[in-house]
Write an enzyme that holds these catalytic residues in place. Structure first.
Site, mmCIF file in Angstrom:
data_model
loop_
_atom_site.group_PDB
_atom_site.id
_atom_site.type_symbol
_atom_site.label_atom_id
_atom_site.label_comp_id
_atom_site.label_asym_id
_atom_site.label_seq_id
_atom_site.Cartn_x
_atom_site.Cartn_y
_atom_site.Cartn_z
ATOM 1 N N CYS A 41 53.413 37.030 51.576
ATOM 2 C CA CYS A 41 54.305 37.751 50.670
ATOM 3 C C CYS A 41 54.783 39.043 51.342
ATOM 4 O O CYS A 41 53.979 39.772 51.913
ATOM 5 C CB CYS A 41 53.571 38.084 49.363
ATOM 6 S SG CYS A 41 54.605 38.993 48.208
ATOM 7 N N CYS B 191 51.323 45.290 48.252
ATOM 8 C CA CYS B 191 50.371 45.669 47.197
ATOM 9 C C CYS B 191 48.969 45.796 47.818
ATOM 10 O O CYS B 191 48.435 44.811 48.355
ATOM 11 C CB CYS B 191 50.363 44.617 46.095
ATOM 12 S SG CYS B 191 52.024 44.143 45.576
ATOM 13 N N CYS C 62 46.123 43.181 47.397
ATOM 14 C CA CYS C 62 46.405 41.739 47.386
ATOM 15 C C CYS C 62 46.133 41.020 48.704
ATOM 16 O O CYS C 62 46.687 41.375 49.748
ATOM 17 C CB CYS C 62 47.852 41.499 46.961
ATOM 18 S SG CYS C 62 48.174 39.732 46.737
ATOM 19 N N CYS D 269 48.910 28.448 34.200
ATOM 20 C CA CYS D 269 49.677 29.557 34.784
ATOM 21 C C CYS D 269 49.878 29.312 36.273
ATOM 22 O O CYS D 269 48.895 29.167 37.011
ATOM 23 C CB CYS D 269 48.916 30.873 34.617
ATOM 24 S SG CYS D 269 48.398 31.194 32.933
ATOM 25 N N CYS E 35 52.955 29.155 31.927
ATOM 26 C CA CYS E 35 53.148 30.553 32.298
ATOM 27 C C CYS E 35 53.478 30.584 33.782
ATOM 28 O O CYS E 35 52.933 29.791 34.555
ATOM 29 C CB CYS E 35 51.867 31.336 32.030
ATOM 30 S SG CYS E 35 51.976 33.066 32.536
ATOM 31 N N CYS F 79 53.690 38.546 29.409
ATOM 32 C CA CYS F 79 52.278 38.733 29.792
ATOM 33 C C CYS F 79 52.279 39.872 30.803
ATOM 34 O O CYS F 79 52.835 39.733 31.897
ATOM 35 C CB CYS F 79 51.744 37.444 30.414
ATOM 36 S SG CYS F 79 50.086 37.636 31.112
ATOM 37 N N ARG G 287 43.437 39.640 27.887
ATOM 38 C CA ARG G 287 42.745 38.710 28.798
ATOM 39 C C ARG G 287 41.825 39.436 29.763
ATOM 40 O O ARG G 287 42.261 40.304 30.517
ATOM 41 C CB ARG G 287 43.750 37.866 29.581
ATOM 42 C CG ARG G 287 43.039 36.859 30.478
ATOM 43 C CD ARG G 287 43.958 35.852 31.109
ATOM 44 N NE ARG G 287 44.679 35.131 30.082
ATOM 45 C CZ ARG G 287 45.975 34.917 30.110
ATOM 46 N NH1 ARG G 287 46.705 35.350 31.107
ATOM 47 N NH2 ARG G 287 46.558 34.257 29.137
#
Ligand code: SAM
Ligand code: DTB
Ligand code: SF4
Length: 322
Positions: A62, A66, A69, A106, A137, A197, A269
């Site tokens: 990616c 972040c 991550c 998801c 999701c 979400c 969650r």
């Protein structure tokens, strides 16, 4: 006498001030949990927990940075990368998730934002998963208004897009996009009529004020996000946050309790980080108002408790998964 907390807690508000949110954090633990339970019991069956399963449909490489991550191309985490999965693999995983008792599936992709041709394939996945009788999701990164509308038209139920932390702390965690970028995608998702979400991560070295700042942004969205994932950082070797300090379990539970009081009808969650939590801490999280978890031994790329362990925990607590 317990500390004075405004009685408007039972109302829905979208104009909370930071000092009001901070005041909840400062309550004695028992008083905070009692209030959270009262709110929780007003809107939910406290002995039911919604269960979702995650699948990484495109893994690693990616372009975003972040700091938490394992999938960022900027860090060497030794992750096995994977192109977009073929449809039949996604359907197999969705069937297994349903057999294990999940009601929502998801699908997550390590993209900054999807290309339109990627979206064609993802839409086929949404339609196939829905045909298996599961809620759907997606979390694919930033979307345009038109992309959000295409996803809505394909029948998508939820879109996950986290704010992660406060607006102030955000630039120390991510430099390749802004808080405003995140809010813009959330607005597109909401405008398209997809359930939102949206949550964050605790334990990234942020202060309590940053946790207040995250909740402040979340609770002043109108309507509140239907689903609010609260993750505890999973420390992954090779990421800049690999050596973050242990996060205090009581502060984690407190944050859930404040979220429950301020967003009474949202599903909260208990997301990443359960692998590092004792059953006793997880039980406190449910008591604080968490009413959703991820089932299955993997989140996107990191471990999660296995389903048998979770089923045993639910039995011990008298919780019915749904
Ligand atoms: N790339 C898309 C995005 O960032 O929106 C979707 C996938 S991304 C992995 C989904 C969410 O997982 C992130 O927003 C973040 O909140 C959470 N996450 C990622 N790595 C994590 C970690 N190590 N610990 C806890 N949560 C994490
Ligand atoms: C969310 O808030 N947590 C999930 C889901 N939304 C997509 C992802 C957690 C990822 C944890 C790190 C990993 O497994 O790669
Ligand atoms: Fe990419 Fe999402 Fe990971 Fe950030 S959290 S690096 S956007 S996959």
């Amino acid at each position: 006498m317990t500390a004075a907390v405004p009685m408007q807690v039972m109302e829905f508000r979208y104009n909370w001030r930071r000092d009001e949110i901070q005041a909840f954090f400062e309550l004695p633990f028992a008083d905070l949990l009692f209030q959270a339970q009262q709110v929780h019991r007003t809107y939910f069956d406290p002995n039911r927990v919604q269960v979702s399963t995650l699948l990484s449909i495109k893994t690693g490489r990616c372009p975003e940075d972040c700091a938490y991550c394992p999938q960022s191309v900027h860090f060497d985490t030794g992750l096995q990368t994977e192109a977009l999965l073929p449809l039949d693999q996604v359907i197999d995983s969705a069937r297994r998730a349903k057999q294990n008792g999940s009601s929502r599936f998801c699908m997550g992709a390590a993209w900054r934002s999807p290309k339109d041709k990627d979206l064609d394939q993802v839409i086929a996945m949404v339609q196939a998963v829905k045909a298996e009788g599961l809620e759907t999701c997606l979390t694919l990164g930033m979307l345009t208004r038109q992309q959000a509308q295409r996803l809505k038209d394909s029948g998508l139920d939820y879109y996950n897009h986290n704010l992660d932390t406060s607006p102030e702390y955000y630039p120390t965690i991510i430099s390749t996009r802004t808080y405003q970028d995140r809010l813009a995608t959330l607005a597109h998702v909401r405008a398209a009529g997809i359930h939102v979400c949206c949550g964050g991560i605790l334990g990234m070295g942020e202060s309590r004020q940053d946790r207040v700042g995250l909740l402040h942004t979340l609770v002043n969205q109108r309507p509140h996000p239907e689903s609010v994932p609260i993750n505890q950082l999973v420390r992954v070797e090779g990421t800049p946050l690999a050596m973050a300090e242990d996060f205090d379990a009581f502060e984690f539970v407190r944050t859930l309790a404040v979220a429950r009081i301020l967003m009474p009808k949202s599903y909260l969650r208990l997301s990443a980080g359960r692998e590092a939590m004792s059953d006793a801490v997880q039980a406190l999280c449910f008591l604080a108002g968490a009413n959703s978890i991820f089932y299955g031994e993997k989140l996107l790329t990191t471990p999660n408790p296995d389903t048998q362990h979770d089923q045993a925990l639910f039995t011990k607590l008298g919780i019915q998964p749904q």
